[in-house]
Write a protein that holds these residues in place. Structure first.
Motif, PDB file in Angstrom:
ATOM      1  N   ARG B 302     -11.478   1.815  -9.959  1.00  0.00           N
ATOM      2  CA  ARG B 302     -11.678   1.158 -11.147  1.00  0.00           C
ATOM      3  C   ARG B 302     -11.094  -0.250 -11.119  1.00  0.00           C
ATOM      4  O   ARG B 302      -9.895  -0.432 -10.398  1.00  0.00           O
ATOM      5  CB  ARG B 302     -11.283   1.898 -12.310  1.00  0.00           C
ATOM      6  N   GLY B 303     -11.800  -1.303 -11.501  1.00  0.00           N
ATOM      7  CA  GLY B 303     -11.197  -2.758 -11.198  1.00  0.00           C
ATOM      8  C   GLY B 303     -10.246  -3.064 -12.260  1.00  0.00           C
ATOM      9  O   GLY B 303     -10.441  -3.754 -12.987  1.00  0.00           O
ATOM     10  N   MET B 304      -9.104  -2.377 -11.955  1.00  0.00           N
ATOM     11  CA  MET B 304      -7.852  -2.434 -12.994  1.00  0.00           C
ATOM     12  C   MET B 304      -7.046  -3.289 -12.109  1.00  0.00           C
ATOM     13  O   MET B 304      -6.429  -3.095 -11.193  1.00  0.00           O
ATOM     14  CB  MET B 304      -7.372  -1.241 -13.776  1.00  0.00           C
ATOM     15  N   SER B 458     -12.665  -6.842 -20.927  1.00  0.00           N
ATOM     16  CA  SER B 458     -11.368  -6.200 -20.618  1.00  0.00           C
ATOM     17  C   SER B 458     -11.475  -4.809 -19.869  1.00  0.00           C
ATOM     18  O   SER B 458     -12.402  -4.231 -20.197  1.00  0.00           O
ATOM     19  CB  SER B 458     -10.625  -5.970 -21.931  1.00  0.00           C
ATOM     20  N   CYS B 459     -10.444  -4.875 -19.061  1.00  0.00           N
ATOM     21  CA  CYS B 459     -10.474  -3.653 -18.294  1.00  0.00           C
ATOM     22  C   CYS B 459      -9.908  -2.342 -19.078  1.00  0.00           C
ATOM     23  O   CYS B 459     -10.024  -1.247 -18.576  1.00  0.00           O
ATOM     24  CB  CYS B 459      -9.769  -3.825 -16.866  1.00  0.00           C
ATOM     25  N   GLY B 460      -9.192  -2.831 -20.153  1.00  0.00           N
ATOM     26  CA  GLY B 460      -8.552  -1.704 -20.736  1.00  0.00           C
ATOM     27  C   GLY B 460      -7.113  -1.078 -20.478  1.00  0.00           C
ATOM     28  O   GLY B 460      -6.805  -0.221 -20.995  1.00  0.00           O
ATOM     29  N   LYS B 461      -6.766  -1.653 -19.456  1.00  0.00           N
ATOM     30  CA  LYS B 461      -5.483  -1.338 -18.892  1.00  0.00           C
ATOM     31  C   LYS B 461      -4.256  -1.423 -19.762  1.00  0.00           C
ATOM     32  O   LYS B 461      -3.373  -0.532 -20.123  1.00  0.00           O
ATOM     33  CB  LYS B 461      -5.145  -1.732 -17.641  1.00  0.00           C
ATOM     34  N   CYS B 462      -4.089  -2.639 -20.180  1.00  0.00           N
ATOM     35  CA  CYS B 462      -2.927  -3.018 -20.999  1.00  0.00           C
ATOM     36  C   CYS B 462      -3.129  -3.354 -22.633  1.00  0.00           C
ATOM     37  O   CYS B 462      -4.346  -3.923 -23.039  1.00  0.00           O
ATOM     38  CB  CYS B 462      -2.044  -4.175 -20.226  1.00  0.00           C
ATOM     39  N   PRO B 463      -2.235  -2.946 -23.418  1.00  0.00           N
ATOM     40  CA  PRO B 463      -2.767  -2.969 -24.838  1.00  0.00           C
ATOM     41  C   PRO B 463      -3.149  -4.386 -25.331  1.00  0.00           C
ATOM     42  O   PRO B 463      -3.709  -4.693 -26.336  1.00  0.00           O
ATOM     43  CB  PRO B 463      -1.530  -2.328 -25.705  1.00  0.00           C
ATOM     44  N   PRO B 464      -2.035  -5.437 -24.967  1.00  0.00           N
ATOM     45  CA  PRO B 464      -2.180  -6.580 -25.620  1.00  0.00           C
ATOM     46  C   PRO B 464      -3.880  -7.255 -25.357  1.00  0.00           C
ATOM     47  O   PRO B 464      -4.477  -7.962 -26.431  1.00  0.00           O
ATOM     48  CB  PRO B 464      -1.523  -7.801 -24.815  1.00  0.00           C
ATOM     49  N   ARG B 466      -6.579  -5.117 -24.245  1.00  0.00           N
ATOM     50  CA  ARG B 466      -7.417  -4.043 -24.558  1.00  0.00           C
ATOM     51  C   ARG B 466      -7.928  -3.859 -26.182  1.00  0.00           C
ATOM     52  O   ARG B 466      -8.872  -3.790 -26.607  1.00  0.00           O
ATOM     53  CB  ARG B 466      -7.078  -2.647 -24.253  1.00  0.00           C
ATOM     54  N   VAL B 467      -6.579  -3.968 -26.888  1.00  0.00           N
ATOM     55  CA  VAL B 467      -6.742  -3.759 -28.285  1.00  0.00           C
ATOM     56  C   VAL B 467      -6.642  -5.412 -28.807  1.00  0.00           C
ATOM     57  O   VAL B 467      -7.461  -5.476 -29.839  1.00  0.00           O
ATOM     58  CB  VAL B 467      -5.488  -2.927 -28.920  1.00  0.00           C
ATOM     59  N   SER B 503       0.030  -9.815 -21.442  1.00  0.00           N
ATOM     60  CA  SER B 503      -1.060  -9.136 -20.984  1.00  0.00           C
ATOM     61  C   SER B 503      -0.788  -9.399 -19.490  1.00  0.00           C
ATOM     62  O   SER B 503      -0.256 -10.020 -19.171  1.00  0.00           O
ATOM     63  CB  SER B 503      -2.291 -10.086 -21.179  1.00  0.00           C
ATOM     64  N   LEU B 504      -1.552  -8.351 -18.733  1.00  0.00           N
ATOM     65  CA  LEU B 504      -1.072  -8.039 -17.349  1.00  0.00           C
ATOM     66  C   LEU B 504      -1.687  -9.232 -16.527  1.00  0.00           C
ATOM     67  O   LEU B 504      -0.986  -9.742 -16.016  1.00  0.00           O
ATOM     68  CB  LEU B 504      -1.487  -6.587 -17.014  1.00  0.00           C
TER      69      LEU B 504
END
Ligand SMILES: Cc1cc2nc3c(=O)[nH]c(=O)nc-3n(C[C@H](O)[C@H](O)[C@H](O)COP(=O)(O)O)c2cc1C
Ligand code: SF4
Ligand code: SF4
Ligand code: FES
Lengths: 162, 601, 351
Positions: B302-304, B458-464, B466-467, B503-504
């Motif tokens: 997965r492209g994270m 968004s890849c959904g990895k980090c909360p800032p 993703r959410v 964010s990451l």
């Protein structure tokens, strides 16, 4: 595996196994194998993902995770013609919303759906880089640029005929 | 095996065989989409019919004048080339008969003025000039000479030094000094290293990388080989987005040609140096343009994105030192090697050297690709090169940097375009998409559009991210639906700051930019939405109502008859009115009104 | 090994080269919040709670993933750091069902703990909880993915340590969810029900079924013991309420490194089971009746002797158990070779 699926796709399954054989043990094999499998079957049903998982010795959740991460992979069978409406910035600014609306109402389906006759699937795509001709749509590999709402009817008709 | 001497021979041969009369048809995606294949077929047929055996009808990439596609460029020895534009098969027949056969130019179809005025083409030097499928054509433009030179005469650190001194910075968005990156990778310990070309070109509105790959694939291959030699890599990947099938075709062909000629593979050009190049196709994920996500994707995951450090230069693909550069960055390299660092460093501004390719789009007359020296003013790009806005509409803003960037309002139209000036006014260079926005756009809606994009990507990895992107979009949706409050604007600013900090990767960090920059320059539009529940541009349908201009209304009652919800009152010959709360903004009345008295506000 | 010196919140610490900022901080009692980090798992830097400021760096750095270098100056509680952490918590809580009152994990939930520490209510951005059905297919634990914060600890422990790889990430963006492929129930996967994911989950997304609504009370006593199922010697804590075992948690032990298998983790029901044998039973008149150990052993010895007398030493064999310790198995074979006088000894650990 579902027997009906196995009999229906005998040939493709054979090719899939060959494909897996070629890639087994290679670095980074999963995505190219999924891409080619999707070319073979038109989509990536659970059966195909299972075979790939076993064949490449990659856990099923990882295979499924990759399939659902990338928007080009699909788990539902698509229509005969893929109508992709570019929703990139340039196209948006130049009225892609109206074009999409027109296509949806002409086909009576929403983005991501397939018409009952199995002829069309509508997708919204990312910028396809033909911004100079915005707004654009592609049907299968054909690109249509500088569109106006009134063009849509004729374009779709062309695909109904053949 | 091909040597430097062979290159010279091939070049001479190619040039000597070139006919005095050539017609080039642009066959990049944009041209093809506009019907260029049919044009070429027609051209060949007509050429045959009129027996034009002294003409060569060649294919080429994109010259960048997308607004005029399909088109062809006519070369006659000793004459300035000119473009026939907006072609149709009928026109082609006419042109062949009148001009190519009869010698009478058809001025009405020729693009006037100086089509490439104010441009300086380095990265695009061969686009629209050579046949992208012909290695010989590339060599005729001194292609692979730079590779030959470095392999035969330059030491590795010297190559890195040239790139460093040239001042070249990454064209993929970040603007990181390319030479430094090469140096880090060269110095990183490791027996196996990789070079990656980032051809994921995800910014909606940017298509210069596609154009380079379609029009001049060998330039990228040559540059990657030079880079690989300089940093000590023996294997490379070009990661191309799957939405670019034509670019993939041409790259595949070009790689095969280069391998066959010994310009790729084992012992390149008779040296000890080996370099193997592979193509990897993306699968539809914007975030894979981010370098660590791209690496994860090549690895089959997965492209994270991954946290940096470690940077790819020390730990990249499969944990090995990896150099990753953008297509346009690479496309500059061979010319820099041939012409020298000083030549390149003399172009552009103090901190941004060379040129930048921009993709002009949106509400601008001459959509297309332009390459200008860094520091060119936005006004020049929009008006002198881009021909201004259609219908003479007013310039409201330009959006640069795509979903990570921001907008430049009319007040800043004289800003020089370079990395630092754009950052200073809250936008960014990004990969060079430049979307012109006219007065009919709602800036809150534009911000909402970009957030919709980042929520999706968004890849959904980090909360800032993703959410955060989702919450930000929800607030914007509230505002555009007329349900926003002033507190929402405070929330937007607060959330933007949190996302930037936490964010990451660059996607999440820059996702708030479109909101921040529209808030900075068009705050009044936000307040109009939340305080007055009004969309000044009349775009946000939920709060856009129709309104009858009492000056223009003649009381014809046509509108009353079409209004599906009976929101219009007024007697014959009297001024009509629309009841704001009842109006559902369907627009039926406006279409009907013969006196143009109804508008949105 | 080279030593480095790192300043954290203005105090200088020394550490071996190659360790992360977080490791130095934790080793020295400096509190840095984490949600996705676990010392036994690979580092992903996903949750962003551990951000700190490093002098000279652009932007905040994640302490869990950043290797410290000599001379580094780190600040763990600047305004930017706190702002960023609060934003993360605010967002994680924005669609988190506010069921703390009845939540099984209350009191040990990291999300709750940090929300308290950073005074975050999650009320800033009201949003609907995500839509996920409760997965109660597994008899030992429940999966309530509405509560998941996508830290990925369960995925990694299952993949990297257990090796079952039953879980993964699916979809992307805010549709991302953690669980089995195709959204299937956990029982349709390679899950071995070891409950490691349950132990690692920092929230209540994964919780044991047994002992619900009782485990949070103050009555719970932890009794450290050795798992009795096999000879490995895994260390466990029994969670006991008034002499009833309600659950088991793994304890860091030399043999198990803090992990358990399904039997040690969930196979404790027999202890309080009414059918459990607590004394030996002997058959009298066709009925099994309770007897003392002396009685029972005496009976066995007598029967063995008479069998040997009638049929010889080779007529008896023994089958020992994988649940016994090495010492017990040693004694068993000793008994047979030295006392009974044959080599007929085998073991059940053969499948
Ligand atoms: C979300 C995101 C998307 C990106 N997309 C691209 C892209 O499409 N193409 C690209 O060259 N760089 C992209 N980048 C930048 C790359 O991470 C990387 O900096 C670049 O490829 C380095 O090459 P350069 O130094 O030559 O620019 C992206 C970065 C982020 C954060
Ligand atoms: S910022 Fe967004 S895209 Fe980047 S790692 Fe975080 S969730 Fe993924
Ligand atoms: S279920 Fe628990 S451990 Fe797994 S990702 Fe969600 S919160 Fe983390
Ligand atoms: S603990 Fe460092 S990012 Fe989660």
């Amino acid at each position: 595996m579902d027997n009906a699926f196995a009999t229906q796709h005998k040939e493709e399954l054979g090719r899939l196994r060959e494909l897996i054989g070629q890639y087994r043990g290679r670095h980074g094999a999963l995505i190219p194998v999924l891409q080619k499998a999707q070319d073979l079957f038109g989509y990536l049903p659970i059966e195909v993902q299972g075979i790939i998982s076993e064949g490449l010795r990659i856990p099923l959740p990882e295979v499924y995770g990759v399939v659902t991460f990338y928007s080009q992979f699909t788990m539902v069978k698509k229509g005969k013609h893929q109508v992709a409406v570019c929703l990139g910035t340039a196209c948006y600014i130049r009225g892609a919303k109206d074009i999409l609306g027109e296509i949806q109402s002409r086909l009576g389906i929403e983005v991501g759906q397939t018409t009952d006759d199995g002829l069309f699937t509508i997708d919204g795509t990312r910028c396809i880089g033909a911004c100079g001709l915005a707004p654009v749509i592609t049907i299968d590999k054909e690109v249509y640029g500088r569109l106006e709402v009134r063009h849509i009817k004729g374009i779709l008709e062309k695909y109904r005929e053949d | 095996m091909t040597t430097v001497q062979d290159l010279a021979r091939i070049k001479d041969l190619q040039l000597s065989q070139r006919r005095g009369k050539r017609v080039l048809v642009g066959l990049a995606t944009c041209g093809v989409a506009a019907g260029a294949e049919a044009i070429r077929t027609e051209l060949l047929a007509a050429g045959e019919k009129f027996g034009l055996s002294d003409f060569a009808f060649d294919r080429t990439g994109c010259i960048g004048l997308c607004a005029y596609e399909p088109m062809m460029e006519v070369h006659r020895q000793g004459e300035a080339p000119y473009f026939y534009v907006n072609l149709t098969p009928e026109r082609v027949r006419e042109i062949v008969e009148e001009d190519f056969s009869g010698g009478r130019k058809l001025d009405q179809y020729i693009l006037g003025g100086e089509p490439l005025k104010s441009q300086l083409r380095i990265a695009l030097r061969n686009c629209g000039v050579i046949d992208p499928d012909s290695l010989e054509d590339y060599i005729a433009q001194d292609g692979y000479l730079a590779l030959g030179t470095v392999l035969s005469t330059m030491k590795r650190p010297d190559i890195v030094d040239v790139i460093k001194r040239s001042g070249l910075r990454g064209r993929g968005g970040g603007g990181f000094p390319t030479g430094l990156k090469w140096e880090f990778t060269a110095k990183a310990p490791g027996d196996h290293k990789y070079v990656i070309c980032n051809a994921d070109e995800g910014d909606p509105g940017a298509f210069m990388d596609r154009s380079i790959l379609e029009g001049d694939p060998h330039a990228v291959i040559e540059a990657m080989a030079i880079a690989a030699y300089a940093v000590g890599a023996s294997e490379g990947y070009i990661y191309v987005r799957a939405e670019y099938p034509l670019a993939v075709d041409r790259l595949n062909r070009a790689i095969a040609q280069a391998e066959e000629m010994g310009l790729l593979g084992e012992g390149i050009m008779g040296s000890e140096f080996s370099f193997h190049l592979h193509l990897k196709l993306g699968s539809g994920a914007f975030v894979c343009g981010e370098e660590t996500a791209l690496i994860a994707s090549i690895e089959g995951q997965r492209g994270m994105p991954r946290p940096r450090p470690p940077f790819p230069a020390s730990k990249g693909l499969w944990g090995k030192p990896t150099l990753i550069n953008n297509v346009e960055t690479f496309a500059n390299v061979p010319t820099i090697i041939r012409n020298g660092a000083d030549w390149f460093a003399a172009i552009g501004t103090d901190k941004s050297k060379g040129t930048k390719v921009f993709a002009l789009g949106g509400n601008i007359n001459k959509t297309g690709l332009v390459e200008v020296p860094m520091g060119t003013r936005l006004r020049e790009v929009v008006y002198d090169i881009g021909g201004g806005l259609p219908g003479g509409k007013a310039f409201k803003a330009a959006q640069t940097g795509g979903p990570s960037g921001g907008c430049i309002p009319a007040a800043h139209i004289d800003t020089p375009i370079d990395y630092d000036s754009l950052l200073a006014i809250g936008s960014m260079m990004g990969s060079g998409g430049l979307i012109v926005i006219d007065e009919h756009a709602c800036m809150v809606d534009v911000a909402r559009f970009f957030l919709e994009f980042t929520v999706d990507e968004s890849c959904g990895k980090c909360p800032p991210c993703r959410v955060g992107t989702r919450r930000m979009l929800q607030v914007l949706e509230r505002i555009t639906a007329g349900q926003g409050t002033e507190e929402d604007i405070v929330k937007l600013k607060d959330l933007a700051e949190g996302m930037k900090l936490g964010s990451l990767c660059g996607l999440g960090q820059s996702a708030p930019n479109p909101v921040m920059s529209t808030l900075r320059y068009f705050e009044d539009e936000y307040y109009a939405h939340v305080r007055e529940k009004r969309c000044p541009a009349g775009v946000c349908t939920a709060i856009t109502k129709y309104w009858i201009d009492p000056e223009k209304c003649r009381g014809c009652t046509l509108c009353v008859k079409v209004c599906p919800v009976s929101a219009i009152t007024g007697k014959v010959k009297e001024i009509h009115e629309i009841e704001r709360d009842a109006c559902i903004s369907c627009g039926a009345c406006q279409e009907k009104c013969p006196f143009d008295a109804i508008s949105r506000r | 090994m080279t030593e480095i010196r790192v300043k954290i919140d203005n105090v200088t610490y020394t550490a071996p080269e190659g360790v992360t900022i977080l490791e130095i901080a934790r080793a020295n009692g400096v509190e840095v919040p984490t949600l996705c980090y676990h010392p036994k798992l690979s580092i992903v830097g996903a949750c962003r709670m551990c951000v700190v400021e490093v002098a000279g760096s652009r932007g905040l750095m994640t302490a869990c993933s950043t290797v410290a270098v000599d001379g580094m100056e780190v600040n763990t509680r600047t305004d930017a750091v706190v702002k960023s952490r609060r934003n993360v918590l605010e967002l994680l809580l924005s669609d988190h069902p506010m069921e703390c009152l009845t939540c099984e994990a209350a009191g040990k939930c990291s999300l709750q703990k940090y929300a308290y520490e950073y005074s975050v209510t999650g009320a800033t951005y009201q949003a609907e909880p995500r839509d996920h059905d409760l997965d109660s297919s597994n008899p030992f634990y429940l999966r309530d993915m509405r509560m998941c914060i996508t830290c990925g600890q369960c995925v990694r422990v299952c993949d990297e340590i257990v090796g079952a790889s039953a879980l993964g990430f699916s979809e992307r963006g805010d549709r991302t969810f953690v669980g089995p492929a195709f959204g299937h129930n956990i029982t349709d996967t390679t899950c071995v029900s070891c409950g490691s994911c349950v132990d690692f989950c920092p929230t209540t997304a994964l919780t044991s079924t047994h002992g619900r609504n009782r485990l949070r009370t103050a009555n719970i006593r932890k009794v450290t013991t050795t798992c009795g199922y096999c000879g490995v010697g895994c260390q466990i804590n029994l969670l006991v309420d008034r002499n009833e075992i309600l659950g088991v948690e793994p304890v860091e032990g030399p043999a198990n490194d803090g992990f358990l298998c399904v039997k040690g983790k969930y196979g404790f029901n027999f202890v309080n089971h009414p059918d459990r044998l607590k004394t030996p039973l002997v058959r009298r008149n066709g009925q099994l009746v309770e007897a003392s150990w002396d009685e029972a052993l005496e009976l066995v010895a007598r029967k063995f002797s008479s069998i040997i007398d009638q049929h010889g030493r080779q007529s008896i064999m023994s089958l020992s158990s994988a649940r016994c310790t090495n010492e017990e198995n040693y004694l068993m074979q000793k008994l047979f070779r030295a006392v009974i006088g044959n080599n007929n000894i085998d073991h059940c650990a053969r499948l």
